[in-house]
Structures are given as C-alpha cells and as structure tokens.
Design an enzyme around this catalytic site. Structure first.
Site, PDB file in Angstrom:
ATOM      1  N   GLU A  47       0.879  -1.174   0.000  1.00 39.45           N
ATOM      2  CA  GLU A  47       0.000   0.000   0.000  1.00 39.45           C
ATOM      3  C   GLU A  47       0.912   1.219   0.000  1.00 39.45           C
ATOM      4  OE1 GLU A  47      -2.872   2.487  -0.202  1.00 39.45           O
ATOM      5  OE2 GLU A  47      -1.630   2.671   1.591  1.00 39.45           O
ATOM      6  N   CYS A  78       4.299  -2.347  -8.557  1.00 37.91           N
ATOM      7  CA  CYS A  78       2.957  -1.971  -8.124  1.00 37.91           C
ATOM      8  C   CYS A  78       2.992  -0.758  -7.178  1.00 37.91           C
ATOM      9  CB  CYS A  78       2.277  -3.197  -7.514  1.00 37.91           C
ATOM     10  SG  CYS A  78       0.501  -3.132  -7.716  1.00 37.91           S
ATOM     11  N   HIS A 169       3.166  -7.918 -10.734  1.00 31.38           N
ATOM     12  CA  HIS A 169       4.017  -8.574  -9.724  1.00 31.38           C
ATOM     13  C   HIS A 169       4.820  -9.730 -10.332  1.00 31.38           C
ATOM     14  CE1 HIS A 169       2.349  -6.642  -6.075  1.00 31.38           C
ATOM     15  NE2 HIS A 169       1.307  -6.457  -6.878  1.00 31.38           N
ATOM     16  N   GLU A 171       7.332 -11.149  -9.251  1.00 29.91           N
ATOM     17  CA  GLU A 171       7.834 -12.049  -8.189  1.00 29.91           C
ATOM     18  C   GLU A 171       6.830 -13.144  -7.848  1.00 29.91           C
ATOM     19  OE1 GLU A 171       6.624  -9.114  -7.802  1.00 29.91           O
ATOM     20  OE2 GLU A 171       5.408  -9.023  -5.984  1.00 29.91           O
TER      21      GLU A 171
END
Ligand code: GLN
Length: 201
Positions: A47, A78, A169, A171
């Site tokens: 966030e 992100c 993402h 990962e």
C-alpha cells in the site's frame, strides 16, 4: 551482488526468494543505514500511502533518491512503481519522483483488478505472464522512458537508466525474466564502482 528489499509491508519475501534463486544476496531494508553497501533496491507491492509515510519518517526517502543519483539500481513493483512515478493520481500523492511517468492508482477497473494475464515484452520471445493486484495504470511515460512490456495497450514494465517499474508482480510467477533484467542493471553499477566511478560501458 547485494540487493536491498524494502521490508515494511507487502510481498517482500517473494522478491527475496526469486533474487536468491538467481544468485543474489538480499538484505531487508527498514532503516537508511540498511541501504549502505547495496547495489540495488526493490520497492515491493503493498500500500503505497503506508510505505511513503514510513520512508519519510525513517529518512529513507531522501536516502533512496541519493542512492539512485549515485547509480544504484531500483525496481518498484505496483505500490513501488507508484512511489517512483513523477505524477500520481487517484488520489494524488507525493513520491520519490525518480521516473518521468504519470500513474493512476487502482485504475484497471474491476475486471482485472486482480488477475493473471499476459502481454508482449522486449525482454524475451513470447508473452510475459503478469499478475495484477489492484495495480496502477501508467497513463503517460515520458520520452526518456523505455517501455519493456505492455498490457492492454498500456506500458506495464518501464525503465529509465538504472530505474525500473512494473505495475504487476513478476515475483509471483515462476518466470525470472524481469528480475534477471533488474540484476543486470545492478551489476552495471557494481562495475561502475569497481572502476572508481567510471562506467565500463
Ligand atoms: N493499490 C495499491 C496502492 O495504490 C497498490 C497495490 C499493490 O501494490 N499490489 O498503493
């Protein structure tokens, strides 16, 4: 090669696992001194408002900007991409201002708010798998910004010199292509410092 990973909240462990698999040493970064001696830094998802507050309180925001100015490689995914963007909308938010782009938070809409899709990339043959989790849309990428992958006609992975940002993402997949590219940027910095600051390229 040592890669720091901002470890405040979000999915920092998945980045560490992938980077270790590729042979890099990783270090969790929570204070400004944790960044000393690192060749690269990952700003993971999570966030961005919470992360930004933490970076400012810990004096890490200024330290990261200096790290980038000295050639340190940075990869924001992100929320991390939101922290790097020059302009942030929906809602507006200040940032580290390290990438000339405009991002709109949570802007892909409900359908792909969280989804696994694929899109074209210049990093390898064939499409790149992308996991989106309430990601931002890159609405504008400046003229100096290279688009490395796209989704739905929008840049999804971008690079400007030693800085990289993904709205998805990498990962969270088995494909190490994006992290390998990031390590190549961090390696270029290792060479730079080994040559006493002169780039070898
Ligand atoms: N929506 C989050 C934000 O605006 C980012 C989501 C993520 O990192 N997966 O900060």
């Amino acid at each position: 090669m040592k890669i720091g990973i901002l470890a405040v909240q979000g999915d920092f462990e998945a980045h560490a696992a992938m980077l270790q698999q590729l042979g890099a040493e990783t270090r969790e970064v929570r204070t400004a001194t944790d960044l000393d001696g690192c060749d690269g830094l990952v700003l993971p998802g999570g966030e961005s408002t919470t992360q930004l507050k933490f970076l400012q309180e810990e004096g890490l925001a200024d330290k990261i900007v200096k790290f980038a100015e000295h050639g340190g490689a940075i990869f924001g995914t992100c929320a991390g991409a939101i922290l790097l963007a020059k302009d942030v909308k929906h809602p507006a938010q200040v940032s580290l201002n390290l990438m000339d782009m405009t991002v709109v938070r949570n802007a892909y809409g409900r359908q792909i708010a969280s989804d696994v899709v694929s899109g074209p990339t210049v990093l390898k043959k064939g499409p790149l798998e992308m996991v989106f989790i309430r990601g931002p849309v890159i609405e504008r990428a400046g003229p100096s910004v290279k688009v490395l992958a796209e989704y739905a006609g929008k840049p999804a992975l971008v690079q400007h010199e030693n800085i990289m940002a993904a709205t998805f993402h990498p990962e969270l997949t088995d494909d190490t292509t994006v992290h390998e590219h990031f390590l190549s940027l961090a390696k270029a910095r290792v060479k730079k410092s080994a040559n006493g600051g002169k780039s070898s390229t």
